[in-house]
Design an enzyme around this catalytic site. Sequence first.
Site, PDB file in Angstrom:
ATOM      1  N   ASP A 156     -21.639  -9.730   3.286  1.00  0.00           N
ATOM      2  CA  ASP A 156     -21.700 -10.630   4.264  1.00  0.00           C
ATOM      3  C   ASP A 156     -23.209 -10.824   4.786  1.00  0.00           C
ATOM      4  OD1 ASP A 156     -19.562 -12.282   6.739  1.00  0.00           O
ATOM      5  OD2 ASP A 156     -20.919 -13.033   5.273  1.00  0.00           O
ATOM      6  N   LYS A 159     -27.951 -14.021   1.799  1.00  0.00           N
ATOM      7  CA  LYS A 159     -27.291 -14.346   0.506  1.00  0.00           C
ATOM      8  C   LYS A 159     -28.393 -13.789  -0.561  1.00  0.00           C
ATOM      9  CE  LYS A 159     -24.454 -16.016   3.083  1.00  0.00           C
ATOM     10  NZ  LYS A 159     -23.889 -14.939   3.816  1.00  0.00           N
ATOM     11  N   ASP A 161     -19.136 -12.613   0.205  1.00  0.00           N
ATOM     12  CA  ASP A 161     -18.802 -13.729   0.915  1.00  0.00           C
ATOM     13  C   ASP A 161     -19.736 -14.829   0.623  1.00  0.00           C
ATOM     14  OD1 ASP A 161     -18.133 -14.480   4.304  1.00  0.00           O
ATOM     15  OD2 ASP A 161     -17.321 -15.289   2.571  1.00  0.00           O
ATOM     16  N   ASN A 162     -19.308 -16.299   0.796  1.00  0.00           N
ATOM     17  CA  ASN A 162     -20.171 -17.483   0.809  1.00  0.00           C
ATOM     18  C   ASN A 162     -20.794 -17.514  -0.541  1.00  0.00           C
ATOM     19  OD1 ASN A 162     -21.057 -16.287   4.140  1.00  0.00           O
ATOM     20  ND2 ASN A 162     -19.814 -18.358   3.722  1.00  0.00           N
ATOM     21  N   GLU A 184     -15.801 -21.060   6.764  1.00  0.00           N
ATOM     22  CA  GLU A 184     -15.276 -20.339   8.022  1.00  0.00           C
ATOM     23  C   GLU A 184     -15.102 -21.469   9.058  1.00  0.00           C
ATOM     24  OE1 GLU A 184     -17.720 -18.665   6.610  1.00  0.00           O
ATOM     25  OE2 GLU A 184     -19.462 -18.680   7.883  1.00  0.00           O
TER      26      GLU A 184
END
Lengths: 259, 620
Positions: free
Chosen positions: A183, A186, A211-212, A241
């Site tokens: 997380d 990126k 995530d993401n 989120e």
Amino acid sequence: MVPLAVALAFLPLLLTLLLRCRHYLLLLLRAVLLPWLRDRLGGASREQRAFRYLLAHAVPGDPRHILSTFDQWSYRREHLSCVGPDKGKLVERLLRERAPRAVLELGTYCGYGAVLMAAALPPGARLYTVEPDPRHAAVAEKVIRLAGFDEQKVELIVGPSAEVIPRLRERHGLPKADFVFMDHGKRCYLRDLQLLEEHGLLAEGATVLADNVVFPGAPRFLRYAKSCGRYRCRVHRASLEYCRAIPDGVAELCYTGAR
Amino acid sequence: EKFEGALGKGKGKKFYAYKVMMTKKWMKFQRDFENFKTACIPWEMKIKEIESHFGSSVASYFIFLRWMYGINMILFGLTFGLVMVPEALMGKPYGSLPRKTVPRAEEASAMNFATLWDFSGFAQYSVLFYGYYNNQRTIGWLKFRMPLSYFLVGVGTIGYSFMIVIRTMARNANEDGGGDDTSFNFSWKMFTSWDYLIGNPETADNKFASITTSFKEAIVEEQESRKEENIHLTRFLRVLANFLALCTLAGSGYLIFFVVRRSQKFALEGLENYGWWERNEVNMVMSLLGMFCPTLFDVISSLENYHPRIALRWQLGRIFALFLGNLYTFIIALMDEINLKLEEEKIVKYNMTIWEASLYNGTIPENSTAPPIQVDPADVPRGPCWETMVGQEFVRLTVSDTMTTYITILIGDFLRAVFVRFFNYCWCWDLEYGFPSYSEFDISGNVLGLIFNQGMIWMGSFYAPCLPAINVFRLHTSMYLQCWAVMCCNVPQERVFKASRSNNFYMAMLLFILFLSTLPAVYTIVSIPPSFDCGPFSGKTRMFEVISETLEHDFPSWFGKVFGYASNPGLILPFILLMVLSIYYLNATSKSYKEANLELKKKLQSVRNKELLNFGFTNY
């Protein structure tokens, strides 16, 4: 130069663009502009403000209550880019299903993900969490101890993930990770995944959660995961989120470890 | 004997063998001919490729485009072969008559590209527009009746279009049938959702995901239909959305009205004083509004929370209202200009008598014995030719609409795709997955644009015979450009749904537009006098008088009498009444057949249920 009528004819286009990306504009306001303003005006950073709220309103030693206080703060006041309650449920479910012995988290930030995962770990399992920024690490350490997890359960490692991962086996005693949760930045997903593979830190059948992957998105990581043949990839669709309207996703990779 | 086959059949075997061989050859030839016919269908491979990538709904747009191309080819054939070519070959050449010559004042700029792009100058004084045609009853050695041919081609294009649209609607209605919408909802979804024409993995993934989503939605709908929803909030939101849509329509209508008034003001003061923006304001505003308002309607409709198919119908209805409003404002503005030009005509006629008198000033004015003085046709003062003006306006609108569409494709699709592909490496969020990502192909917008474009062609082709030719060129290039753009820049839609139900919906809209387009043309033919010095009907009081003239001169007298009796209003009104009654009767019988059909279906169902029950009981 351009007649007024032609300029007015562009008005529907402007309205359409504004209405279409109203959620993104709102997110920009809440997550970037307002906190930057408050950082400049007040003295404390946004993580310290969140921790102060947590100290005042959360019950120490109760991970669930701490997480729900965090959610309240993020929904009402400031947007913090943690995992969030919806994706958090998914992570928890996967964690309970797999029941790993060693869990690695890259990107602690405020410690939300660490608290969430530590609460769902089977007894005897250990969570290693890596955070590059020392200020965030300081806040995360306090949050994790507030939730009641000691050194045996959660170990917080400060340092950039590219330097920490090669030293994980010798210095921190992590032979192989059964569950990895990414997380952090990126752009670092692909690099860190390849580092983990290189140093043999992924156990057979390990689960890697990223995530993401939809917003902001990690296209090169996804492309590598789908095409290199060592992983079975699946993207769980959810929403960003604390922001129901923006679609996001969590990528679940299952390491099959082909030669 | 029976194993010897056809060749060993005994007496007369030679003839029999020959017959068998010929039959086989004939069947082979028929198969090859069928293959050849299929290979001759233009763009079939292209459309099949698009279908496999994008699904049948996107391909249905291209099939529609190809069908329109076919119609326009026939219209082009009619206007080119029966109107433009005879006048070009057998009529008087350029420069022989005042109506066929560029006036002296415009000669200097007649060959400029800007003038030609505007369809003035040499383009205006050519077979492309109404004003060039001479009103001679017969031309050339073939004694070709030019005015009659012009009138009949105009009427014939409309008639042919009506026939072919209704024939296609009837054919589609036959294929439609079947499908029970109310019962076995999930069974239908389970067994009939897949699109077997898909041949590409990404599209198959999308279709799979969309079927899953539609199942989830159907389940949610079932759940919601059982629980009470906040009806008042939904109703309020829907009323609000309709109100916003009405505001947008009113705003766009007013903007066009305002721009048209301004352009009339410019025209009065002379267009030379104004730049390119002012001269093309009306076209630009109409094209831009037609491009941007539909997306605004799309965004507004997200308030309404309808089922996607119903939302699509509302969306199409609103876009339809928008285009119709724009078109009719444009026509009303044109009517104003026509009236202006008719006023101007009276003044010009008066001035011409004075000018002629001044020519004869030198000699003694004798009415019929003085020889006519030779004047260069370019110097003769001209009446304002309102028909050519109308034709020019439609041609300019079509051209500007085409340019707008192409530029939208290039910027909205191609440049956006280039931006998303190449800036993704250095942008903070994933441009391909999130905003803005690659664009999807907007089927309804494109189909409506095509239908309205065709409506403009139908309206203007009487006054500008070149319009079907321009449209054929536009559809041809549009096919290639859009096929390339779809394959290169678009991604398959997230909600792939079948288009077969909507086919007749688009045809019905086309029919409606056809009807609405013929109204202005017919009105101008019947009630406005043609210009006195240009076009094939100049000199007559009404354009349709060419029919009575033909009946007088070219047909035997008894024919004229019969026609006179047949066109008596006393005969026509009962005939119209009879047709209305027969339509009512046919409607009633078709309704009763439909009811009988439903009854039969119900009976079949109950019989089947009874059988199942019996089977179930006997088994236990």
